[in-house]
Scaffold this motif. Structure first.
Motif, mmCIF file in Angstrom:
data_model
loop_
_atom_site.group_PDB
_atom_site.id
_atom_site.type_symbol
_atom_site.label_atom_id
_atom_site.label_comp_id
_atom_site.label_asym_id
_atom_site.label_seq_id
_atom_site.Cartn_x
_atom_site.Cartn_y
_atom_site.Cartn_z
ATOM 1 N N ARG A 125 42.174 -0.710 -73.326
ATOM 2 C CA ARG A 125 43.154 -1.573 -72.666
ATOM 3 C C ARG A 125 44.027 -2.317 -73.677
ATOM 4 O O ARG A 125 44.398 -3.462 -73.469
ATOM 5 N N LEU B 138 48.577 -3.612 -67.102
ATOM 6 C CA LEU B 138 47.504 -4.459 -66.584
ATOM 7 C C LEU B 138 48.067 -5.463 -65.605
ATOM 8 O O LEU B 138 49.084 -6.110 -65.874
ATOM 9 N N ARG C 279 43.284 -5.721 -63.703
ATOM 10 C CA ARG C 279 43.100 -4.319 -63.297
ATOM 11 C C ARG C 279 44.075 -3.427 -64.063
ATOM 12 O O ARG C 279 45.225 -3.797 -64.302
ATOM 13 N N SER D 257 46.495 -0.660 -63.949
ATOM 14 C CA SER D 257 47.286 0.041 -62.948
ATOM 15 C C SER D 257 47.827 1.372 -63.445
ATOM 16 O O SER D 257 48.191 2.226 -62.635
ATOM 17 N N GLU E 277 51.790 -2.116 -58.172
ATOM 18 C CA GLU E 277 50.838 -2.559 -57.154
ATOM 19 C C GLU E 277 51.555 -2.934 -55.857
ATOM 20 O O GLU E 277 51.119 -2.586 -54.754
#
Length: 556
Positions: free
Chosen positions: A259, A293, A297, A299, A333
């Protein structure tokens, strides 16, 4: 005519005319403008027939022409487009020339951070191309601004490969970041959002190829792909990412696990990814991979390549894309949620249509039964019982329809609630610039209700992000009444109670008159004319606070 250097003559003639214009006498300027116009016309004709070869230098001369007549936004955009186009096509010299022109222009405008970033890019580009004398000339002329570029020049001329983590710095194009973030946040249709996001990333990074990948089960899927030759974005159904995919899949998996963003100056020479089949077979050069991020989460992942040169993705542009990636993740999102709401609405509509057809058919059957009862008098008793049964069936169907209508109303109310929440987020967006500074750009009409909403969003966002400075930018507010202005002023006091400093930027003369006329409590409120000055003030304030804390800390 017909030799390659004819195009170079037009390029340098136009650049020379534009450079002489500032110090030329009034009588000489029309001739210089005419010379620049002739050079632009020649390059525009060549660019129309062969954009891959000549579009970058045509964009550079267009930006110089915009600079001479004071069209600042057009000039800034033209320089950036010229740099991105030259990098994408592998023309290191033209990218360096465009960076030098942009750096001198930003320096003339007093924007030293942007000037330093572009002049450092120009210096590194000239070193990479082999123009040592030109690089030395820049180093002597802008020694103070180019001091940090020494390590970058050594990197461009010496090392074969390096891996760089995404950095945090201060040389940010805040205006470009806000424009890109607003463009991404304003799109709710997923397909159009992916198209716009890929084009922004490719332009900002200066990449030749790019992919957007999203999580799928325990692996990844390719959601969008873009190439610059030809310039096209392909958005299709998500297809699984296999080892045969045309990208470095091990890099994507690494970024997905860690990440953290990753920049490879020469991926083909990087030992960690040597076993990747794509890396081994194609030997890609510059690779950029960033995680998307949102609220913790993952994405998606952005993957970009530039195989024209090593180390094509400079730190300043990568940092700008890293800030943009958070907004892109939130936009993805939101678009997915919007698509799911639309799908649920469509399913509900089809269910209602089917129920109505079924009720209509049952009603026809009931009518036929009643008519038959009227004809057959001999079977009155039996038909009477059938009639009661049919009536009971009708009541049950009516009850089912009422329950379906109730469920449909509840679903529609939920859709309205979700849409209202999204509209509220869009009406008062809170954009993080650094870990301690957030910006809330406001546009449109500001009445009492929306001002109260802005106050609530600013308080909630400052507490959530632990921001030290909240900039309320009202440059785009077309109308502001007295009550809304008073609420915005009270926001400063409210933000101080939660430990944040409020800065109001973009104050127009009529707004200032409104605040003074109504005796608004202005104590403690910092007001500045532009968002740029607000950003500079906020950065200086947070740096001073950090130094004060460091100076006050006990020695260990």
């Amino acid at each position: 005519m017909g030799h390659n250097y004819a195009t170079e003559q037009s390029l340098y003639a136009g650049l020379t005319a534009a450079a002489r214009w500032g110090e030329a006498a009034a009588a000489e300027r029309p001739g210089l403008v005419q010379e620049l116009a002739e050079s632009r016309a020649a390059l525009q004709a060549w660019s129309a027939s062969n954009p891959a070869q000549f579009r970058a230098i045509q964009l550079l001369l267009d930006a110089e022409a915009a600079r001479l007549v004071g069209r600042e936004a057009e000039a800034a955009g033209g320089y950036e487009q010229a740099i991105a186009e030259a990098q994408a096509r592998g023309f290191a010299l033209h990218a360096a020339l465009a960076s030098e022109c942009a750096g001198r222009w930003y320096l003339g405008r007093g924007r030293r951070s942007l000037a330093a970033a572009h002049l450092q890019d120009a210096h590194a580009g000239f070193v990479r191309w082999g123009a040592t004398a030109k690089a030395n000339q820049l180093a002597a002329a802008y020694a103070e601004l180019l001091a940090p570029a020494t390590s970058r020049a050594a990197h461009a001329s010496g090392r074969t490969t390096t891996t760089t983590r995404v950095l945090n710095g201060s040389s940010l194009d805040v205006e470009g970041l806000l424009r890109a973030a607003q463009a991404v946040a304003g799109e709710l249709v997923l397909e159009r959002l992916l198209d716009r996001l890929m084009r922004i990333v490719m332009l900002r990074a200066g990449a030749q190829r790019g992919f957007l990948l999203v999580p799928q089960d325990e692996s990844w899927a390719i959601a969008a792909e873009m190439r610059t030759a030809p310039d096209e974005v392909v958005v299709a159904r998500e297809r699984p990412m296999t080892d045969e995919a045309p990208l470095a899949t091990s890099v994507v998996r690494f970024v997905g696990r860690s990440r953290e963003g990753l920049v490879l100056a020469d991926a083909g020479a990087e030992p960690r990814f040597a076993r990747d089949s794509y890396v081994a077979g194609h030997q890609p050069k510059s690779v950029l991979c960033l995680p998307l991020l949102h609220q913790g989460r993952l994405s998606g992942v952005l993957y970009a390549e530039n195989n024209a040169a090593r180390d094509a993705f400079v730190a300043e542009r990568v940092e700008l894309l890293q800030l943009l990636s958070a907004q892109a993740a939130a936009a993805i999102e939101n678009a997915r949620l919007y698509a799911s709401v639309q799908q649920a609405h469509e399913q509900l509509r089809r269910a209602n249509e089917g129920l109505e057809l079924e009720v209509e058919a049952r009603t026809r059957d009931l009518q036929a039964a009643i008519e038959q009862l009227q004809v057959v008098n001999a079977e009155q008793a039996r038909q009477s019982e059938a009639l009661r049964e049919a009536h009971a069936q009708t009541q049950r169907e009516i009850g089912e329809r009422e329950r379906a209508e109730s469920e449909r109303a509840a679903a529609q109310a939920e859709i309205v609630r979700v849409q209202e929440e999204r509209l509220a987020d869009m009406a008062a967006p809170l954009l993080p610039i650094t870990e301690t500074i957030v910006v809330m750009p406001l546009i449109g009409v500001m009445d009492e209700a929306r001002a109260s909403q802005v106050l609530a969003a600013a308080l909630e966002g400052s507490v959530r992000t632990r921001a030290q400075v909240v900039i309320l930018d009202i440059t785009g507010v077309r109308q502001l009444d007295a009550t809304a202005a008073a609420i915005l002023v009270r926001a400063a006091s409210a933000l101080r109670l939660v430990g944040a400093q409020a800065i109001l930027t973009g104050v127009r003369p009529e707004t200032a008159q409104l605040l003074v006329r109504d005796d608004a409590p202005l104590a403690g409120l910092v007001t500045l004319g532009t968002l740029q000055s607000g950003m500079a003030h906020a950065l200086a304030q947070t740096r001073h606070a950090a130094r004060t804390r460091q100076d006050g800390a006990p020695n260990r």
